[in-house]
Design an enzyme around this catalytic site. Structure first.
Site, short mmCIF file in Angstrom:
data_model
loop_
_atom_site.label_atom_id
_atom_site.label_comp_id
_atom_site.label_asym_id
_atom_site.label_seq_id
_atom_site.Cartn_x
_atom_site.Cartn_y
_atom_site.Cartn_z
N LEU A 33 -19.58 -8.50 6.20
CA LEU A 33 -19.10 -9.04 5.00
C LEU A 33 -17.67 -8.79 5.13
O LEU A 33 -17.02 -7.93 5.34
CB LEU A 33 -19.44 -8.68 3.79
CG LEU A 33 -20.94 -8.43 3.57
CD1 LEU A 33 -21.63 -7.86 2.31
CD2 LEU A 33 -21.64 -9.84 3.41
N HIS A 34 -16.82 -10.26 4.72
CA HIS A 34 -15.30 -10.16 4.77
C HIS A 34 -14.97 -10.71 3.36
O HIS A 34 -15.83 -10.99 2.57
CB HIS A 34 -14.74 -11.03 5.92
CG HIS A 34 -15.57 -12.47 6.00
ND1 HIS A 34 -15.46 -13.46 5.13
CD2 HIS A 34 -16.42 -12.86 7.05
CE1 HIS A 34 -16.07 -14.45 5.30
NE2 HIS A 34 -17.03 -14.13 6.69
N GLY A 36 -14.12 -13.67 2.47
CA GLY A 36 -14.83 -14.92 2.20
C GLY A 36 -16.07 -14.58 1.30
O GLY A 36 -16.51 -15.32 0.50
N HIS A 37 -16.97 -13.71 1.86
CA HIS A 37 -18.17 -13.38 1.50
C HIS A 37 -17.95 -12.66 -0.13
O HIS A 37 -18.44 -12.82 -1.21
CB HIS A 37 -19.02 -12.21 2.26
CG HIS A 37 -19.37 -12.74 3.30
ND1 HIS A 37 -19.04 -12.39 4.59
CD2 HIS A 37 -20.30 -13.79 3.77
CE1 HIS A 37 -19.45 -12.79 5.70
NE2 HIS A 37 -20.41 -13.85 5.08
N SER A 186 -17.26 -14.09 10.20
CA SER A 186 -17.71 -12.67 10.78
C SER A 186 -17.53 -12.79 12.33
O SER A 186 -17.37 -11.65 13.00
CB SER A 186 -19.26 -12.60 10.62
OG SER A 186 -19.60 -12.66 9.16
P1 AMP Z 1 -22.40 -15.94 7.15
O1 AMP Z 1 -22.71 -14.56 6.98
O2 AMP Z 1 -21.51 -16.21 7.75
O3 AMP Z 1 -23.88 -16.83 7.27
O4 AMP Z 1 -22.05 -16.55 5.56
C1 AMP Z 1 -22.62 -16.54 4.39
C2 AMP Z 1 -22.15 -17.60 3.31
O5 AMP Z 1 -20.82 -17.34 3.28
C3 AMP Z 1 -22.32 -18.95 3.64
O6 AMP Z 1 -22.83 -19.76 2.69
C4 AMP Z 1 -20.96 -19.25 4.36
O7 AMP Z 1 -20.49 -20.59 4.42
C5 AMP Z 1 -20.05 -18.28 3.51
N1 AMP Z 1 -18.76 -18.10 3.92
C6 AMP Z 1 -18.51 -17.51 5.55
N2 AMP Z 1 -17.16 -17.45 5.56
C7 AMP Z 1 -16.73 -18.11 4.51
C8 AMP Z 1 -15.23 -18.39 4.44
N3 AMP Z 1 -14.27 -18.36 5.03
N4 AMP Z 1 -15.00 -19.09 3.19
C9 AMP Z 1 -16.20 -19.57 2.28
N5 AMP Z 1 -17.15 -19.41 2.52
C10 AMP Z 1 -17.61 -18.53 3.53
#
Ligand code: AMP
Length: 288
Positions: A33-34, A36-37, A186
């Site tokens: 998690l970053h 964005g999450h 990530s």
């Molecule tokens: P992930 O863990 O990469 O599958 O992402 C989980 C959710 O977080 C998905 O809906 C992604 O689109 C969203 N997400 C990941 N990175 C970002 C970001 N930089 N900005 C906005 N949403 C993000």
């Protein structure tokens, strides 16, 4: 904060929430998690009474086994992030509980899955939609947050929720960017320092495209403006750059007068840095 590891326990918890009149907001993630999450979680907390964050690196959506193996899994840190963000429950199931022996049902994407990420990643969106449908089922979410960073995924999930009457409201959250405008991901932790510095060419390329789109009607000219910036970066290998209609995801050849407004036309790119593949996109007419 509860950590729940099986779909059955998840449903039982969701039933209790609903019986108590509490709405459930889901943020599906693959962990690592970053910020964005974290922004998606905060957004969910504003819209629902109880937030569930699912953390599951879904084997079904990885078309490259090596990408699945290399995907970061800092689960303890992730649980801490969720606790600090006021999350009610983390849903972190194992692959064995999500896909037990005998599992065989899949959700097939329609035409929205045939473009951009689709052709290069066979089975990817089928895997995404299948796991997201399962997560909706297990969490009984009233609302679910998805990032515009994965714009095609957001559109596919919205279409699925509508087509299959899943009764969950899908909310798209704007792309969260680092200080240098590189979209948070990530996968960024797998870039070395040089590659991470080079990745700034992606938001720059998309910005150059938007500048060109302000005066050009031909989408090829807009794509060329982005490609020129990307081609200038020796560490970047472009997979695709495409201008598309925001709803249908269909490629746009000529940007018509009526499309020159926020929300109508976007540009997306997939770019490799070594063995790390990054994607990004933006509205061509949002002025940002
Ligand atoms: P992930 O863990 O990469 O599958 O992402 C989980 C959710 O977080 C998905 O809906 C992604 O689109 C969203 N997400 C990941 N990175 C970002 C970001 N930089 N900005 C906005 N949403 C993000």
């Amino acid at each position: 904060m509860l950590t729940i590891t099986t779909p059955a326990e998840m449903r039982a918890w969701a039933r209790v929430q609903h019986a108590a009149g509490r709405s459930i907001g889901l943020v599906p993630t693959m962990g690592a998690l970053h910020r964005g999450h974290r922004e998606l979680i905060a957004d969910a907390a504003r819209r629902a009474d109880a937030v569930v964050v699912s953390i599951f690196v879904n084997p079904l959506q990885f078309n490259e086994p090596a990408d699945f193996d290399r995907y970061p899994r800092p689960i303890d840190d992730d649980v801490d992030v969720c606790a600090a963000a006021g999350v009610a429950a983390v849903f972190a199931p194992t692959a064995a509980t999500m896909y037990p022996t005998g599992f065989q049902t899949r959700v097939l994407p329609g035409a929205l899955g045939d473009v951009m990420e689709g052709p290069g990643r066979p089975g990817h969106f089928e895997g995404v939609l299948t796991v997201v449908a399962k997560l909706f089922g297990a969490t009984a979410a009233d609302i679910a947050l998805f990032g515009q960073k994965d714009y095609q995924q957001l559109r596919l999930v919205t279409q699925m929720a509508s087509d299959l009457d899943l009764g969950v409201e899908i909310v798209g959250h704007p792309i969260v960017r680092d200080d240098d405008d590189v979209a948070m991901s990530s996968r960024n932790v797998r870039l070395d320092d040089e590659q991470r510095a080079a990745a700034v060419c992606i938001p720059r390329a998309l910005a150059a495209a938007a500048t060109t789109a302000a005066s050009a009607h031909d989408a090829d000219a807009v794509v060329d403006a982005a490609r020129a910036v990307l081609d200038d970066e020796p560490l970047a290998a472009v997979e695709y750059v495409t201008v598309f209609e925001a709803e249908t995801l269909e490629p746009v050849e000529s940007i018509e007068v009526g499309q020159r407004r926020p929300g109508a036309v976007r540009i997306a790119a997939a770019v490799w840095f070594g063995d790390v593949r990054l994607i990004d996109n933006r509205d061509l007419f949002d002025g940002g």
